[in-house]
Motif scaffolding. Structure first.
Motif, short mmCIF file in Angstrom:
data_model
loop_
_atom_site.label_atom_id
_atom_site.label_comp_id
_atom_site.label_asym_id
_atom_site.label_seq_id
_atom_site.Cartn_x
_atom_site.Cartn_y
_atom_site.Cartn_z
N VAL A 195 -28.73 -69.93 -68.31
CA VAL A 195 -29.03 -71.27 -67.81
C VAL A 195 -30.53 -71.49 -67.82
O VAL A 195 -31.30 -70.67 -67.30
N GLU A 196 -30.97 -72.61 -68.37
CA GLU A 196 -32.38 -72.97 -68.40
C GLU A 196 -32.54 -74.43 -68.00
O GLU A 196 -31.91 -75.31 -68.60
N ALA A 197 -33.35 -74.67 -66.97
CA ALA A 197 -33.53 -76.04 -66.50
C ALA A 197 -34.32 -76.89 -67.49
O ALA A 197 -34.16 -78.11 -67.55
N GLY A 198 -35.18 -76.25 -68.28
CA GLY A 198 -35.97 -76.97 -69.26
C GLY A 198 -35.18 -77.34 -70.50
O GLY A 198 -34.00 -76.99 -70.65
N PRO A 199 -35.83 -78.02 -71.45
CA PRO A 199 -35.12 -78.50 -72.63
C PRO A 199 -34.77 -77.42 -73.65
O PRO A 199 -33.91 -77.64 -74.51
N ARG A 200 -35.45 -76.26 -73.61
CA ARG A 200 -35.15 -75.20 -74.58
C ARG A 200 -35.47 -73.84 -74.00
O ARG A 200 -36.23 -73.72 -73.03
N ILE A 201 -34.87 -72.82 -74.58
CA ILE A 201 -35.13 -71.46 -74.13
C ILE A 201 -36.47 -71.00 -74.69
O ILE A 201 -37.00 -71.58 -75.64
N LEU A 202 -37.04 -69.95 -74.08
CA LEU A 202 -38.30 -69.37 -74.53
C LEU A 202 -39.36 -70.43 -74.79
O LEU A 202 -39.90 -70.56 -75.89
N PRO A 203 -39.69 -71.23 -73.78
CA PRO A 203 -40.62 -72.34 -73.99
C PRO A 203 -42.03 -71.90 -74.38
O PRO A 203 -42.79 -72.71 -74.93
N ALA A 204 -42.40 -70.65 -74.12
CA ALA A 204 -43.74 -70.19 -74.49
C ALA A 204 -43.85 -69.88 -75.98
O ALA A 204 -44.96 -69.67 -76.49
N PHE A 205 -42.73 -69.83 -76.69
CA PHE A 205 -42.72 -69.53 -78.11
C PHE A 205 -42.67 -70.81 -78.92
O PHE A 205 -42.30 -71.89 -78.41
N ALA A 206 -43.00 -70.71 -80.21
CA ALA A 206 -42.89 -71.85 -81.11
C ALA A 206 -41.44 -72.31 -81.18
O ALA A 206 -40.51 -71.51 -81.03
N GLU A 207 -41.24 -73.59 -81.43
CA GLU A 207 -39.89 -74.15 -81.43
C GLU A 207 -38.99 -73.48 -82.46
O GLU A 207 -37.79 -73.28 -82.21
N GLU A 208 -39.54 -73.13 -83.62
CA GLU A 208 -38.70 -72.50 -84.65
C GLU A 208 -38.18 -71.14 -84.20
O GLU A 208 -37.05 -70.76 -84.51
N LEU A 209 -39.01 -70.40 -83.43
CA LEU A 209 -38.56 -69.11 -82.91
C LEU A 209 -37.56 -69.28 -81.79
O LEU A 209 -36.60 -68.51 -81.67
N SER A 210 -37.77 -70.31 -80.97
CA SER A 210 -36.81 -70.62 -79.91
C SER A 210 -35.45 -70.98 -80.52
O SER A 210 -34.40 -70.53 -80.04
N ALA A 211 -35.46 -71.77 -81.59
CA ALA A 211 -34.22 -72.15 -82.26
C ALA A 211 -33.53 -70.94 -82.86
O ALA A 211 -32.29 -70.81 -82.80
N TYR A 212 -34.30 -70.03 -83.44
CA TYR A 212 -33.72 -68.80 -84.00
C TYR A 212 -33.06 -67.98 -82.89
O TYR A 212 -31.95 -67.45 -83.07
N ALA A 213 -33.73 -67.86 -81.74
CA ALA A 213 -33.16 -67.11 -80.62
C ALA A 213 -31.85 -67.73 -80.16
O ALA A 213 -30.90 -67.02 -79.82
N MET A 214 -31.81 -69.06 -80.12
CA MET A 214 -30.56 -69.75 -79.76
C MET A 214 -29.43 -69.37 -80.70
O MET A 214 -28.30 -69.08 -80.28
N THR A 215 -29.73 -69.37 -81.99
CA THR A 215 -28.71 -69.03 -82.98
C THR A 215 -28.22 -67.59 -82.80
O THR A 215 -27.01 -67.32 -82.84
N GLU A 216 -29.16 -66.66 -82.59
CA GLU A 216 -28.79 -65.26 -82.44
C GLU A 216 -27.98 -65.02 -81.16
O GLU A 216 -27.04 -64.23 -81.15
N LEU A 217 -28.36 -65.70 -80.09
CA LEU A 217 -27.59 -65.58 -78.85
C LEU A 217 -26.17 -66.09 -79.05
O LEU A 217 -25.20 -65.51 -78.54
N GLY A 218 -26.05 -67.18 -79.80
CA GLY A 218 -24.72 -67.71 -80.10
C GLY A 218 -23.87 -66.70 -80.86
O GLY A 218 -22.66 -66.58 -80.60
N LYS A 219 -24.48 -65.98 -81.80
CA LYS A 219 -23.73 -64.96 -82.55
C LYS A 219 -23.24 -63.84 -81.64
O LYS A 219 -22.20 -63.24 -81.90
N LEU A 220 -24.00 -63.58 -80.57
CA LEU A 220 -23.60 -62.54 -79.63
C LEU A 220 -22.57 -63.03 -78.62
O LEU A 220 -22.05 -62.24 -77.84
N GLY A 221 -22.30 -64.34 -78.63
CA GLY A 221 -21.33 -64.89 -77.70
C GLY A 221 -21.91 -65.41 -76.41
O GLY A 221 -21.17 -65.71 -75.46
N VAL A 222 -23.22 -65.56 -76.34
CA VAL A 222 -23.86 -66.07 -75.13
C VAL A 222 -23.76 -67.59 -75.10
O VAL A 222 -24.06 -68.27 -76.10
N GLU A 223 -23.34 -68.13 -73.97
CA GLU A 223 -23.31 -69.58 -73.77
C GLU A 223 -24.64 -70.02 -73.17
O GLU A 223 -24.99 -69.58 -72.08
N VAL A 224 -25.37 -70.85 -73.86
CA VAL A 224 -26.68 -71.29 -73.40
C VAL A 224 -26.59 -72.73 -72.90
O VAL A 224 -26.14 -73.62 -73.63
#
Length: 422
Positions: free
Chosen positions: A201-230
């Motif tokens: 759960v993240e109150a902000g608009p995206r995960i890993l806000p300190a990282f570049a948006e493209e890296l945040s988007a990649y992390a979202m994709t990888e978490l999804g592959k692991l079955g994590v609900e974001v």
């Protein structure tokens, strides 16, 4: 040696130890005070919480580290206050420790944004005790689900919620999901651990806000592959033994982990100086407390601005740089030499892992993701561990997990007295 300038360092974290190390050979005697007897490599603490590493692989007794430094005295104690007029530090046992120069590197703890009653049900991750508590709750959830007859209660036991999607939250979510979906299947008979839910759960608009948006988007994709609900864009409004309320929705979940915020130690209150919203003492560009040139504040305890006006981040490399800078200032003062220029933070990059085969690294102009980033992340962390034994032990644990998929630290070793186990 008793006549030498007395430097008192409060806190045996990255900043405090870097300072003590860099003062080797200086005409000083040092008293290092910490309320725990060990230095902790916090970047890998989440791996203790998720059964990858043992506690002894990321923590070292402070006394042992300085056994060959006779000018360094280590005290196990908790600081209660600072008297700037008498230049003494008061410990919880009433002892007063005099200083010529004081360095406060007392770190930070969890911040629940005014809802401290959530702490017992949603522990944060700052200490070894926190890590073993979380590890115990995660492992017990599977054990209790194995014997639970009620389907709803079983589902709640198999739902793990991590609140806050910074590096710690993302790393925790990824490893718990891998453990549930890849490590544990086949070890239980009545439950299928692959049916577990891991909710980030993240109150902000995206995960890993300190990282570049493209890296945040990649992390979202990888978490999804692991079955994590974001879940992003919605804050947590309540945490209970039964679960977590996210906005207006309630998620039954018996294991909650808090990774949403930190609060600095009360160092600013001890000194009577202004603090920022997170409680960090606002210091000048030489890391000294306003009006107290003999008192330095570093690491997560300090708030200091970079050249672009943003605060120096509360991460290990920043604390180490500040510790080294203060050591140079102290040396210059004792030698009667000109003071170093204002502290300047040099960003060395941001790193985070997503599971055991993917990571992201943001060096500014250079951004890496995937397996190569994971290997670089691992090598960097092994390099900064203390001692050959720890480096070998961590490297072997990671290699074993990489090849076998099995975690080596899955022991339930403590009992919580404040929480009823069912």
């Amino acid at each position: 040696m008793e006549q030498n300038h007395h430097v008192v360092v409060v806190g045996g974290g990255f900043g405090g130890l870097e300072l003590v190390n860099d003062l080797r050979g200086a005409p000083v005697r040092i008293t290092l005070i910490d309320r725990r007897n060990h230095h902790l490599f916090q970047p890998l603490l989440y791996q203790v919480a998720t059964t990858i590493l043992a506690t002894s692989e990321i923590a070292w007794p402070i006394r042992h580290l300085y056994r060959d430094r006779p000018e360094v005295m280590t005290l196990l104690g908790e600081v209660q206050g600072v008297d700037r007029l008498t230049k003494t530090v008061t410990l919880a046992n009433g002892q007063a420790v005099p200083y010529d120069t004081l360095v406060l590197a007392t770190g930070a703890t969890h911040a629940y944004f005014g809802r401290d009653e959530w702490a017992p049900v949603a522990p944060g991750l700052k200490t070894l005790e926190d890590a073993t508590t979380i590890r115990r709750r995660v492992l017990l959830a599977f054990e209790q689900a194995e014997i639970e007859e009620d389907p709803a209660r079983r589902d709640a036991l198999l739902t793990f919620t991590i609140i806050g999607a910074g590096p710690t939250g993302v790393e925790l979510a990824g490893i718990i999901a891998e453990m549930a979906h890849r490590t544990l299947p086949g070890e239980f008979r009545r439950i299928d651990t692959r049916q577990s839910r891991v909710v980030l759960v993240e109150a902000g608009p995206r995960i890993l806000p300190a990282f570049a948006e493209e890296l945040s988007a990649y992390a979202m994709t990888e978490l999804g592959k692991l079955g994590v609900e974001v879940l992003t864009g919605t804050p947590v409004t309540d945490c209970t033994e039964a679960g977590v309320r996210i906005g207006d929705s309630f998620v039954p979940s018996r294991t909650l982990v808090w990774a949403a915020g930190v609060q600095a130690s009360p160092a600013a209150n001890w000194l009577g100086i202004v603090a920022d919203r997170a409680g960090r003492a606002i210091v000048d560009q030489h890391l000294t407390a306003p009006g107290n040139p003999d008192v330095f504040v570093i690491g997560d305890t300090a708030s200091v601005k970079q050249e672009n006006g943003t605060p120096v981040p509360g991460i290990a490399p920043a604390a180490k740089q500040q510790g080294a800078f203060v050591a140079r200032v102290i040396r210059a003062r004792l030698a009667g030499q000109p003071m170093p220029k204002a502290f300047r933070y040099r960003h060395q990059g941001s790193l985070a892992t997503i599971g055991k085969r993917a990571a992201i690294i943001d060096f500014g102009r250079i951004k890496l993701k995937g397996g190569l980033a994971w290997w670089i992340w691992g090598i960097a962390h092994i390099y900064f561990l203390i001692g050959t034994r720890s480096r070998f032990a961590v490297a072997w644990s990671w290699l074993w997990i990489f090849l076998s998929g099995q975690h080596s630290a899955r022991l339930i070793t403590q009992k919580e007295t404040h929480r009823r186990e069912e």
